[in-house]
Design an enzyme around this catalytic site. Structure first.
Site, short mmCIF file in Angstrom:
data_model
loop_
_atom_site.label_atom_id
_atom_site.label_comp_id
_atom_site.label_asym_id
_atom_site.label_seq_id
_atom_site.Cartn_x
_atom_site.Cartn_y
_atom_site.Cartn_z
N ARG A 33 0.54 -2.95 -16.41
CA ARG A 33 -0.73 -2.74 -15.70
C ARG A 33 -1.91 -3.18 -16.56
NH1 ARG A 33 -0.16 2.31 -11.70
NH2 ARG A 33 1.91 1.75 -10.98
N HIS A 84 -5.72 8.43 -10.44
CA HIS A 84 -4.92 9.08 -11.49
C HIS A 84 -5.55 10.41 -11.91
CE1 HIS A 84 -2.44 5.60 -11.55
NE2 HIS A 84 -3.31 4.81 -12.15
N LEU A 126 9.33 28.26 -16.67
CA LEU A 126 9.49 26.88 -16.17
C LEU A 126 9.48 25.86 -17.30
CD1 LEU A 126 9.29 24.78 -13.71
CD2 LEU A 126 6.83 24.80 -14.18
N SER A 155 6.21 4.88 -16.60
CA SER A 155 7.52 4.24 -16.78
C SER A 155 7.43 3.17 -17.86
CB SER A 155 7.98 3.61 -15.45
OG SER A 155 7.26 2.42 -15.21
N THR A 156 8.60 2.73 -18.31
CA THR A 156 8.63 1.65 -19.31
C THR A 156 8.06 0.36 -18.73
OG1 THR A 156 10.95 1.37 -18.65
CG2 THR A 156 10.58 2.46 -20.75
N ASP A 180 3.73 9.08 -6.74
CA ASP A 180 3.28 7.73 -6.40
C ASP A 180 2.14 7.78 -5.39
OD1 ASP A 180 3.26 4.99 -6.40
OD2 ASP A 180 5.00 4.76 -5.10
N ILE A 240 13.80 4.34 -6.04
CA ILE A 240 14.02 5.28 -7.14
C ILE A 240 13.33 4.78 -8.42
CG2 ILE A 240 15.84 6.25 -8.65
CD1 ILE A 240 15.50 7.67 -5.94
N ARG A 282 -3.39 3.75 -4.22
CA ARG A 282 -3.73 3.56 -2.80
C ARG A 282 -4.67 4.65 -2.31
NH1 ARG A 282 2.19 3.25 -1.02
NH2 ARG A 282 2.41 3.74 -3.24
C1 FPP Z 1 1.93 5.89 -9.60
O1 FPP Z 1 0.92 5.65 -8.66
C2 FPP Z 1 1.43 6.79 -10.60
C3 FPP Z 1 1.44 6.57 -11.93
C4 FPP Z 1 2.02 5.38 -12.54
C5 FPP Z 1 0.83 7.52 -12.85
C6 FPP Z 1 1.11 8.92 -12.50
C7 FPP Z 1 0.27 9.79 -13.31
C8 FPP Z 1 -0.30 10.91 -12.84
C9 FPP Z 1 -0.11 11.43 -11.49
C10 FPP Z 1 -1.11 11.76 -13.71
C11 FPP Z 1 -0.24 12.27 -14.81
C12 FPP Z 1 -0.79 13.41 -15.42
C13 FPP Z 1 -0.38 13.86 -16.61
C14 FPP Z 1 -0.79 15.18 -17.00
C15 FPP Z 1 0.46 13.07 -17.54
P1 FPP Z 1 0.35 4.18 -8.51
O2 FPP Z 1 -0.81 4.06 -9.42
O3 FPP Z 1 1.45 3.21 -8.74
O4 FPP Z 1 -0.11 4.20 -7.03
P2 FPP Z 1 -0.09 2.94 -6.05
O5 FPP Z 1 1.35 2.61 -5.80
O6 FPP Z 1 -0.76 3.50 -4.83
O7 FPP Z 1 -0.85 1.85 -6.70
#
Ligand code: FPP
Length: 253
Positions: free
Chosen positions: A84, A50, A144, A78-79, A33, A208, A37
């Protein structure tokens, strides 16, 4: 909340020797997460967060693989994330193929086995194709397990397990009295994967968020205030050492 000390120049090799290799968590699950931000604070678009978060995925995968952790589950979508803006969802759906295009050879070389949990058949075709190729090309690997939770929601997973078990009862192939905790575990998408001993959530949020609700009944939880794009080997090491200093009682004394 456990506060990580951010030591930018820390020598991770010196830190790693503090880890007890004989009591590593077999399964670490991470709620990644703080991408948005991280980007906003740098006056960048959210998708830049991202993209940088994807680099962190590579970093933690290498680290977990080298350390000898057995399973790393990463909550990638997530579902609920479909809510977004379309541009952001489209970008997130491209990330698995970007990641695998550049990283699959290294995953194969490192003996990593790629798995995915979630309603993957609802993903766009290009996302699903990239994932299926990675799963197929690494299926015989024994190192892994890199387990992506994509279009995953724990309540939805439990609902599907309840539906499956109920059908067996109605058909007469299962007695209600034979529904055990073990059977429920084996009906979830994480069947054949041990429950996580350690869950890490980055970015300072203390939630969670519908992640592995059944499986984390006895997990140790660590909340880091570091945004995911900044999470590194030192933070991961600190989390493992913190986990190893806890006494796990599983309801006993
Ligand atoms: C939450 O941060 C993050 C996500 C919903 C996406 C997570 C995805 C990645 C880290 C990249 C994944 C990579 C692969 C290879 C699949 P947020 O955007 O909700 O952050 P915020 O709460 O600060 O807005």
């Amino acid at each position: 909340m456990f506060k990580f000390l951010f030591r930018k120049d820390a020598d991770v090799n010196n830190k790693i020797i503090e880890i007890d290799k004989n009591s590593l968590p077999k399964h670490v699950a991470i709620i990644m997460d703080g991408n948005g931000r991280w980007a906003s604070e740098k006056r960048l678009p959210r998708i830049a967060g991202h993209r940088e978060g994807m680099q962190t995925v590579k970093k933690v995968t290498r680290f977990a693989s080298n350390l000898g952790i057995k399973v790393l589950t990463l909550y990638a979508f997530s579902t609920e994330n479909w809510k977004r803006p379309k541009e952001e969802v489209d970008f997130l759906m491209k990330l698995p193929s970007d990641f695998l295009n550049s990283f699959l050879p290294e995953l194969i070389e490192k003996n990593v086995k790629v798995k995915v949990i979630g309603n993957i058949h609802e993903l766009p075709e290009h996302t699903l194709n990239a994932l299926e190729e990675a799963v197929l090309k690494t299926e015989k690997n024994s190192g892994l397990i890199l387990n992506f939770a994509l279009n995953y929601g724990s309540r939805d997973e439990i609902k599907q397990a309840v539906q499956h078990i109920s059908k067996q009862c109605l058909e007469g192939s299962l007695l209600v009295d034979n529904i055990t905790e073990d059977l429920i575990s084996k009906t979830l998408m994480t069947k054949n994967i041990p429950d996580p001993e350690l869950v890490i959530r980055t970015s300072g949020e203390l939630r969670i968020s519908n992640f592995l609700l059944w499986q984390i009944a006895y997990s140790e939880l660590i909340f880091s205030d570091v945004y995911w794009p900044e999470f590194n080997e030192v933070h991961f090491t600190d989390a493992i050492i913190n986990y190893q200093n806890r006494t796990r009682r599983f309801g006993g004394i």
